[in-house]
Design a protein around this motif. Structure first.
Motif, mmCIF file in Angstrom:
data_model
loop_
_atom_site.group_PDB
_atom_site.id
_atom_site.type_symbol
_atom_site.label_atom_id
_atom_site.label_comp_id
_atom_site.label_asym_id
_atom_site.label_seq_id
_atom_site.Cartn_x
_atom_site.Cartn_y
_atom_site.Cartn_z
ATOM 1 N N GLY A 288 0.785 -1.221 0.000
ATOM 2 C CA GLY A 288 0.000 0.000 0.000
ATOM 3 C C GLY A 288 0.818 1.272 0.000
ATOM 4 O O GLY A 288 0.305 2.345 0.305
ATOM 5 N N VAL A 289 2.120 1.152 -0.356
ATOM 6 C CA VAL A 289 3.010 2.316 -0.330
ATOM 7 C C VAL A 289 3.791 2.373 -1.642
ATOM 8 O O VAL A 289 4.298 1.346 -2.126
ATOM 9 C CB VAL A 289 3.995 2.247 0.861
ATOM 10 C CG1 VAL A 289 4.950 3.430 0.841
ATOM 11 C CG2 VAL A 289 3.228 2.208 2.179
ATOM 12 N N LEU A 290 3.885 3.578 -2.217
ATOM 13 C CA LEU A 290 4.740 3.839 -3.371
ATOM 14 C C LEU A 290 6.113 4.240 -2.850
ATOM 15 O O LEU A 290 6.243 5.224 -2.122
ATOM 16 C CB LEU A 290 4.141 4.948 -4.234
ATOM 17 C CG LEU A 290 4.967 5.413 -5.436
ATOM 18 C CD1 LEU A 290 5.084 4.308 -6.470
ATOM 19 C CD2 LEU A 290 4.342 6.659 -6.060
ATOM 20 N N VAL A 291 7.146 3.477 -3.209
ATOM 21 C CA VAL A 291 8.493 3.684 -2.672
ATOM 22 C C VAL A 291 9.437 4.024 -3.809
ATOM 23 O O VAL A 291 9.522 3.298 -4.808
ATOM 24 C CB VAL A 291 8.998 2.425 -1.931
ATOM 25 C CG1 VAL A 291 10.381 2.684 -1.339
ATOM 26 C CG2 VAL A 291 8.026 2.013 -0.842
ATOM 27 N N ARG A 292 10.152 5.162 -3.692
ATOM 28 C CA ARG A 292 11.201 5.538 -4.628
ATOM 29 C C ARG A 292 12.539 5.536 -3.884
ATOM 30 O O ARG A 292 12.708 6.194 -2.878
ATOM 31 C CB ARG A 292 10.916 6.926 -5.181
ATOM 32 C CG ARG A 292 11.704 7.339 -6.426
ATOM 33 C CD ARG A 292 13.075 8.002 -6.215
ATOM 34 N NE ARG A 292 13.315 8.608 -4.936
ATOM 35 C CZ ARG A 292 13.306 9.909 -4.703
ATOM 36 N NH1 ARG A 292 13.017 10.739 -5.646
ATOM 37 N NH2 ARG A 292 13.587 10.372 -3.500
ATOM 38 N N GLU A 293 13.504 4.775 -4.415
ATOM 39 C CA GLU A 293 14.816 4.667 -3.787
ATOM 40 C C GLU A 293 15.895 5.100 -4.768
ATOM 41 O O GLU A 293 15.861 4.716 -5.938
ATOM 42 C CB GLU A 293 15.081 3.224 -3.346
ATOM 43 C CG GLU A 293 14.095 2.684 -2.324
ATOM 44 C CD GLU A 293 14.267 1.202 -2.093
ATOM 45 O OE1 GLU A 293 14.611 0.808 -0.965
ATOM 46 O OE2 GLU A 293 14.058 0.437 -3.064
ATOM 47 N N LEU A 294 16.844 5.895 -4.286
ATOM 48 C CA LEU A 294 18.027 6.274 -5.046
ATOM 49 C C LEU A 294 19.220 5.656 -4.329
ATOM 50 O O LEU A 294 19.597 6.097 -3.228
ATOM 51 C CB LEU A 294 18.168 7.793 -5.126
ATOM 52 C CG LEU A 294 16.995 8.548 -5.785
ATOM 53 C CD1 LEU A 294 17.267 10.045 -5.800
ATOM 54 C CD2 LEU A 294 16.743 8.048 -7.199
ATOM 55 N N LEU A 295 19.820 4.632 -4.928
ATOM 56 C CA LEU A 295 20.895 3.870 -4.317
ATOM 57 C C LEU A 295 22.207 4.270 -4.966
ATOM 58 O O LEU A 295 22.385 4.140 -6.178
ATOM 59 C CB LEU A 295 20.644 2.372 -4.497
ATOM 60 C CG LEU A 295 19.240 1.884 -4.113
ATOM 61 C CD1 LEU A 295 19.071 0.411 -4.440
ATOM 62 C CD2 LEU A 295 18.974 2.145 -2.638
#
Length: 389
Positions: A288-295
């Motif tokens: 239920g969560v939109l997750v954006r990750e910059l690794l």
């Protein structure tokens, strides 16, 4: 001066694209860059002049590449009621249905210059310094927009407005008088057009088991400049070390300081190169969560947005500035999911549109799954609270 002109005007198709001025400007900048590189060969006996010519040639070549990649054609297909945007790169081609366009918008912003020479697109406080630049845009129903053309001459854009509105039947929102006709966050409507399951083969976007992934590279032109800077620093450091080892007449303290400064900047450049080659951006929808990750080796950053707070995903594409894919919340606040420096980064605006449509599909599936789970729980609760048979 406006850069877009009508290239084709037939009963079914209206196609606009860059005029001769744009092509000439690209050719002139590329020719100047070539001349600078030729000057570096002629000035081979003067290291300082050679370095200046090489740097100037690289910068001019980069500018010519950016101008070339920023040019695109817009084909308004009147039978299909679609706008086909044809960029210079295979991954920068996409379609926008007329139904997604709220209006054609003519607006203006004052362009001033700071003491540092940077452009400012807002009214400077305490005065009316600077020139007013006019912008013609496609305002989308999801509150995003697509830049069409810009000019310091209002009459040039109004002529193009007249042609587009007459042929397409789209309304014109004139904001040059200070009014704002932009939809509020609560009025945003997501596009119903979904892209192909897989991105263009030329795209850097890649589907994964969890979502979508892309590199954080600033683009091969910028990477090439960083390699040139690194080579120059290494050459300078090597020259200083050789001079000290040979017992030169320069002060050893100054040479050691020069070596320290060179190594300091070499570490910075190497860190940026590591970021370019190993950094990844990733977007997933889970729980239920939109997750954006910059690794990245320079540090990881993440953004999480609850699906209940997502109103729409929109693309902001001003063309000559940074373009962004944003998630719009119920409060009207927008968070950036991905950005594109047109002509430099490997991501393109077409990638942003594909990513928007793919995320819309993922969000719809997630919401449908949550709705089904909620309905199943309700049925189970009703069965458990019912009378015994």
């Amino acid at each position: 001066m406006a850069s877009m002109i009508v290239l084709e005007d037939s009963p079914a198709v209206l196609r606009i694209g860059p005029g001769a001025e744009h092509r000439v400007s690209v050719a002139v900048v590329a020719l100047l860059g070539t001349g600078m590189m030729g000057g570096a060969v002629l000035a081979a006996g003067d290291p300082a002049l050679t370095a200046v010519c090489i740097i100037g040639g690289v910068v001019l070549g980069l500018v010519a590449l950016m101008l070339h990649n920023q040019s695109r054609q817009l084909e308004w297909n009147l039978d299909e009621r679609m706008v086909y945007v044809l960029g210079r790169q295979a991954s920068d081609m996409y379609a926008v249905p007329f139904a997604d366009i709220a209006c054609l918008r003519l607006t203006k912003r004052r362009v001033a210059r700071s003491l540092a020479g940077a452009s400012i697109t807002s009214q400077p406080p305490g005065g009316r310094r600077g020139r007013e630049r006019y912008y013609l845009e496609m305002a989308m129903r999801d509150t995003g927009y697509e830049g069409i053309d810009q000019s310091f001459n209002e009459s040039e854009l109004r002529g193009l407005c007249t042609v587009l509105c007459r042929r397409t039947g789209l309304a014109l929102c004139d904001e040059t008088d200070g009014t704002r006709n932009r939809p509020a966050a609560g009025d945003a409507v997501s596009s119903v057009v979904l892209p192909p399951r897989e991105p263009s083969p030329a795209s850097v976007l890649r589907r994964t088991a969890q979502g979508v992934e892309w590199p954080l590279s600033p683009g091969w032109p910028a990477v090439g400049v960083m390699f040139m800077v690194l080579a120059s620093l290494m050459a300078g450091a090597g020259s200083a070390y050789t001079h000290v080892a040979a017992g030169g007449d320069a002060s050893p303290a100054l040479m050691i300081m020069a070596l320290g400064i060179s190594f300091f900047f070499m570490v910075i450049v190497l860190a940026r190169l590591a970021h370019a080659f190993t950094g990844r951006g990733r977007i997933t929808v889970r729980g239920g969560v939109l997750v954006r990750e910059l690794l990245s080796p320079l540090g990881n950053r993440s953004l999480e947005v609850s699906l209940r707070e997502v109103v729409a995903l929109r693309v902001i594409a001003p063309r000559t500035a940074v373009c962004q894919l944003q998630v719009l919340g119920r409060t009207g606040q927008a968070a950036v999911l991905a950005s594109v420096s047109s002509g430099v980064t490997p991501l393109t605006v077409g990638d942003l549109y594909w990513l928007r449509g793919t995320l819309n599909r993922m969000l719809d599936l997630q919401r449908a799954a949550e709705h089904e789970e909620h309905r199943r729980k309700q049925v189970m609760e009703q069965d458990s609270s019912g009378p015994l048979q």
